[in-house]
Design a protein around this motif. Sequence first.
Motif, PDB file in Angstrom:
ATOM      1  N   LEU A  81      -4.342  98.571   4.015  1.00  0.00           N
ATOM      2  CA  LEU A  81      -5.547  99.162   3.427  1.00  0.00           C
ATOM      3  C   LEU A  81      -5.322 100.634   3.092  1.00  0.00           C
ATOM      4  O   LEU A  81      -5.669 101.094   1.997  1.00  0.00           O
ATOM      5  CB  LEU A  81      -6.718  99.022   4.396  1.00  0.00           C
ATOM      6  N   ILE A  82      -4.739 101.380   4.024  1.00  0.00           N
ATOM      7  CA  ILE A  82      -4.509 102.808   3.790  1.00  0.00           C
ATOM      8  C   ILE A  82      -3.580 103.004   2.603  1.00  0.00           C
ATOM      9  O   ILE A  82      -3.816 103.870   1.751  1.00  0.00           O
ATOM     10  CB  ILE A  82      -3.933 103.458   5.066  1.00  0.00           C
ATOM     11  N   ARG A  83      -2.533 102.204   2.533  1.00  0.00           N
ATOM     12  CA  ARG A  83      -1.600 102.335   1.408  1.00  0.00           C
ATOM     13  C   ARG A  83      -2.301 102.025   0.080  1.00  0.00           C
ATOM     14  O   ARG A  83      -2.110 102.732  -0.916  1.00  0.00           O
ATOM     15  CB  ARG A  83      -0.409 101.406   1.612  1.00  0.00           C
ATOM     16  N   ARG A  84      -3.144 100.987   0.081  1.00  0.00           N
ATOM     17  CA  ARG A  84      -3.854 100.618  -1.148  1.00  0.00           C
ATOM     18  C   ARG A  84      -4.836 101.707  -1.558  1.00  0.00           C
ATOM     19  O   ARG A  84      -4.895 102.100  -2.734  1.00  0.00           O
ATOM     20  CB  ARG A  84      -4.591  99.286  -0.953  1.00  0.00           C
ATOM     21  N   LEU A  85      -5.607 102.240  -0.609  1.00  0.00           N
ATOM     22  CA  LEU A  85      -6.586 103.273  -0.923  1.00  0.00           C
ATOM     23  C   LEU A  85      -5.911 104.577  -1.341  1.00  0.00           C
ATOM     24  O   LEU A  85      -6.407 105.285  -2.215  1.00  0.00           O
ATOM     25  CB  LEU A  85      -7.500 103.520   0.280  1.00  0.00           C
ATOM     26  N   ALA A  86      -4.787 104.896  -0.717  1.00  0.00           N
ATOM     27  CA  ALA A  86      -4.062 106.112  -1.098  1.00  0.00           C
ATOM     28  C   ALA A  86      -3.668 106.055  -2.563  1.00  0.00           C
ATOM     29  O   ALA A  86      -3.808 107.041  -3.299  1.00  0.00           O
ATOM     30  CB  ALA A  86      -2.828 106.286  -0.217  1.00  0.00           C
ATOM     31  N   GLY A  87      -3.202 104.886  -3.001  1.00  0.00           N
ATOM     32  CA  GLY A  87      -2.824 104.747  -4.396  1.00  0.00           C
ATOM     33  C   GLY A  87      -4.012 104.717  -5.332  1.00  0.00           C
ATOM     34  O   GLY A  87      -4.021 105.394  -6.368  1.00  0.00           O
ATOM     35  N   ALA A  88      -5.040 103.947  -4.958  1.00  0.00           N
ATOM     36  CA  ALA A  88      -6.194 103.786  -5.844  1.00  0.00           C
ATOM     37  C   ALA A  88      -7.003 105.071  -5.965  1.00  0.00           C
ATOM     38  O   ALA A  88      -7.486 105.410  -7.051  1.00  0.00           O
ATOM     39  CB  ALA A  88      -7.084 102.650  -5.331  1.00  0.00           C
ATOM     40  N   ARG A  89      -7.167 105.801  -4.851  1.00  0.00           N
ATOM     41  CA  ARG A  89      -7.980 107.024  -4.851  1.00  0.00           C
ATOM     42  C   ARG A  89      -7.155 108.301  -5.045  1.00  0.00           C
ATOM     43  O   ARG A  89      -7.714 109.391  -5.056  1.00  0.00           O
ATOM     44  CB  ARG A  89      -8.761 107.134  -3.538  1.00  0.00           C
ATOM     45  N   ARG A  90      -5.835 108.143  -5.146  1.00  0.00           N
ATOM     46  CA  ARG A  90      -4.944 109.290  -5.302  1.00  0.00           C
ATOM     47  C   ARG A  90      -5.082 110.260  -4.124  1.00  0.00           C
ATOM     48  O   ARG A  90      -5.203 111.485  -4.291  1.00  0.00           O
ATOM     49  CB  ARG A  90      -5.208 110.025  -6.627  1.00  0.00           C
ATOM     50  N   ILE A  91      -5.055 109.703  -2.915  1.00  0.00           N
ATOM     51  CA  ILE A  91      -5.148 110.502  -1.698  1.00  0.00           C
ATOM     52  C   ILE A  91      -3.743 110.858  -1.224  1.00  0.00           C
ATOM     53  O   ILE A  91      -2.866 109.983  -1.128  1.00  0.00           O
ATOM     54  CB  ILE A  91      -5.881 109.731  -0.576  1.00  0.00           C
ATOM     55  N   ALA A  92      -3.515 112.115  -0.924  1.00  0.00           N
ATOM     56  CA  ALA A  92      -2.263 112.534  -0.288  1.00  0.00           C
ATOM     57  C   ALA A  92      -2.370 112.183   1.193  1.00  0.00           C
ATOM     58  O   ALA A  92      -3.201 112.747   1.907  1.00  0.00           O
ATOM     59  CB  ALA A  92      -2.042 114.036  -0.476  1.00  0.00           C
ATOM     60  N   THR A  93      -1.543 111.256   1.647  1.00  0.00           N
ATOM     61  CA  THR A  93      -1.709 110.676   2.980  1.00  0.00           C
ATOM     62  C   THR A  93      -0.498 110.970   3.855  1.00  0.00           C
ATOM     63  O   THR A  93       0.646 110.732   3.460  1.00  0.00           O
ATOM     64  CB  THR A  93      -1.915 109.154   2.878  1.00  0.00           C
ATOM     65  N   LEU A  94      -0.771 111.490   5.052  1.00  0.00           N
ATOM     66  CA  LEU A  94       0.272 111.844   6.005  1.00  0.00           C
ATOM     67  C   LEU A  94      -0.071 111.187   7.338  1.00  0.00           C
ATOM     68  O   LEU A  94      -1.146 111.414   7.895  1.00  0.00           O
ATOM     69  CB  LEU A  94       0.355 113.363   6.154  1.00  0.00           C
ATOM     70  N   ILE A  95       0.840 110.351   7.835  1.00  0.00           N
ATOM     71  CA  ILE A  95       0.601 109.559   9.031  1.00  0.00           C
ATOM     72  C   ILE A  95       1.722 109.797  10.031  1.00  0.00           C
ATOM     73  O   ILE A  95       2.891 109.886   9.658  1.00  0.00           O
ATOM     74  CB  ILE A  95       0.562 108.045   8.689  1.00  0.00           C
ATOM     75  N   SER A  96       1.384 109.889  11.314  1.00  0.00           N
ATOM     76  CA  SER A  96       2.412 109.877  12.348  1.00  0.00           C
ATOM     77  C   SER A  96       2.467 108.480  12.957  1.00  0.00           C
ATOM     78  O   SER A  96       1.427 107.870  13.228  1.00  0.00           O
ATOM     79  CB  SER A  96       2.125 110.922  13.435  1.00  0.00           C
ATOM     80  N   LEU A  97       3.678 107.976  13.145  1.00  0.00           N
ATOM     81  CA  LEU A  97       3.884 106.653  13.728  1.00  0.00           C
ATOM     82  C   LEU A  97       5.065 106.700  14.690  1.00  0.00           C
ATOM     83  O   LEU A  97       5.970 107.526  14.549  1.00  0.00           O
ATOM     84  CB  LEU A  97       4.160 105.608  12.644  1.00  0.00           C
ATOM     85  N   HIS A  98       5.071 105.757  15.638  1.00  0.00           N
ATOM     86  CA  HIS A  98       6.221 105.559  16.509  1.00  0.00           C
ATOM     87  C   HIS A  98       7.086 104.396  16.048  1.00  0.00           C
ATOM     88  O   HIS A  98       8.306 104.422  16.198  1.00  0.00           O
ATOM     89  CB  HIS A  98       5.761 105.300  17.953  1.00  0.00           C
ATOM     90  N   ASP A  99       6.454 103.361  15.505  1.00  0.00           N
ATOM     91  CA  ASP A  99       7.162 102.143  15.131  1.00  0.00           C
ATOM     92  C   ASP A  99       7.966 102.366  13.853  1.00  0.00           C
ATOM     93  O   ASP A  99       7.398 102.532  12.766  1.00  0.00           O
ATOM     94  CB  ASP A  99       6.149 101.008  14.949  1.00  0.00           C
ATOM     95  N   LEU A 100       9.274 102.364  13.964  1.00  0.00           N
ATOM     96  CA  LEU A 100      10.128 102.659  12.818  1.00  0.00           C
ATOM     97  C   LEU A 100      10.057 101.576  11.753  1.00  0.00           C
ATOM     98  O   LEU A 100      10.093 101.873  10.550  1.00  0.00           O
ATOM     99  CB  LEU A 100      11.580 102.842  13.275  1.00  0.00           C
ATOM    100  N   SER A 101       9.960 100.325  12.167  1.00  0.00           N
ATOM    101  CA  SER A 101       9.889  99.234  11.194  1.00  0.00           C
ATOM    102  C   SER A 101       8.572  99.267  10.430  1.00  0.00           C
ATOM    103  O   SER A 101       8.546  99.037   9.212  1.00  0.00           O
ATOM    104  CB  SER A 101      10.076  97.881  11.896  1.00  0.00           C
ATOM    105  N   LEU A 102       7.467  99.557  11.114  1.00  0.00           N
ATOM    106  CA  LEU A 102       6.184  99.709  10.426  1.00  0.00           C
ATOM    107  C   LEU A 102       6.236 100.869   9.439  1.00  0.00           C
ATOM    108  O   LEU A 102       5.748 100.769   8.313  1.00  0.00           O
ATOM    109  CB  LEU A 102       5.056  99.956  11.434  1.00  0.00           C
ATOM    110  N   ALA A 103       6.844 101.960   9.877  1.00  0.00           N
ATOM    111  CA  ALA A 103       6.954 103.125   9.005  1.00  0.00           C
ATOM    112  C   ALA A 103       7.749 102.784   7.750  1.00  0.00           C
ATOM    113  O   ALA A 103       7.361 103.140   6.636  1.00  0.00           O
ATOM    114  CB  ALA A 103       7.623 104.272   9.754  1.00  0.00           C
TER     115      ALA A 103
END
Length: 259
Positions: A177-199
Amino acid sequence: MRLDIRELSFSYGARAVLQRINLEISPGGVSVILGPNAVGKSTLLKCIAGLLNPQGKILLDGKDVEQYAAGERARLVGYVSQESFSRAVLTVFEVVLLGRLHSLRWRVSDEDREHVWATLAEMNLRHLATRRLNELSGGQKQLVAIAQALVREPEVLLLDEPTSSLDLQHQLEVLELIRRLAGARRIATLISLHDLSLAARFADELIVLRDGEVHAQGAPESVLTPELIRMTYQVHAGVRRGDDGVIQVTAMSSVRNEA
């Protein structure tokens, strides 16, 4: 809206956490910050969100964030921390509505209500609208916190470990959802994650922090190498491309266990 970070440094007392960070986060893309615990991922997000006062510059489309009024900065930059609010006795609808504080007056408008309902629908949370927040699970509270940030219609979205309280299904759904909304709304998105495969699956670019500095930055396939993982996380790992073309990381052993 482009987010530029220039020569950003931050210290807790005498302990330097971030040193001369330079980043450019483009609208419409998802950038993921990686690194071991205590490397400064959460601190970096808090600096951008205005919760900490770093040295250096933070620019939105070339304009220093210090030139924005506090309310306008809060609207432009949506931030979700790791700590979901848990003691509120408000309903889910009311909590998400609070995300519209920049537009609320003495009366709640139909437009604000419509934004809340639309965001709850996008997050698959409409069935929880009348539930009290303190009745929800940790994962549900995390989803509500993300909904509260999205309902502001931010230009920049900062998410600190947004999947930490979610099961695997909801991790995938939320990041999709975040990836889709970032593209559709042109949001600059910065996320911290631990899971390397998810990242690797959801990021357009990875930003690896080590010793308070940007150690590597680029596309997942160029950044996630066995050597980088060993140096950054002190583990031996296998890195391969799955049948779907996405990089997959499998940790195998700790470097510290070597004789």
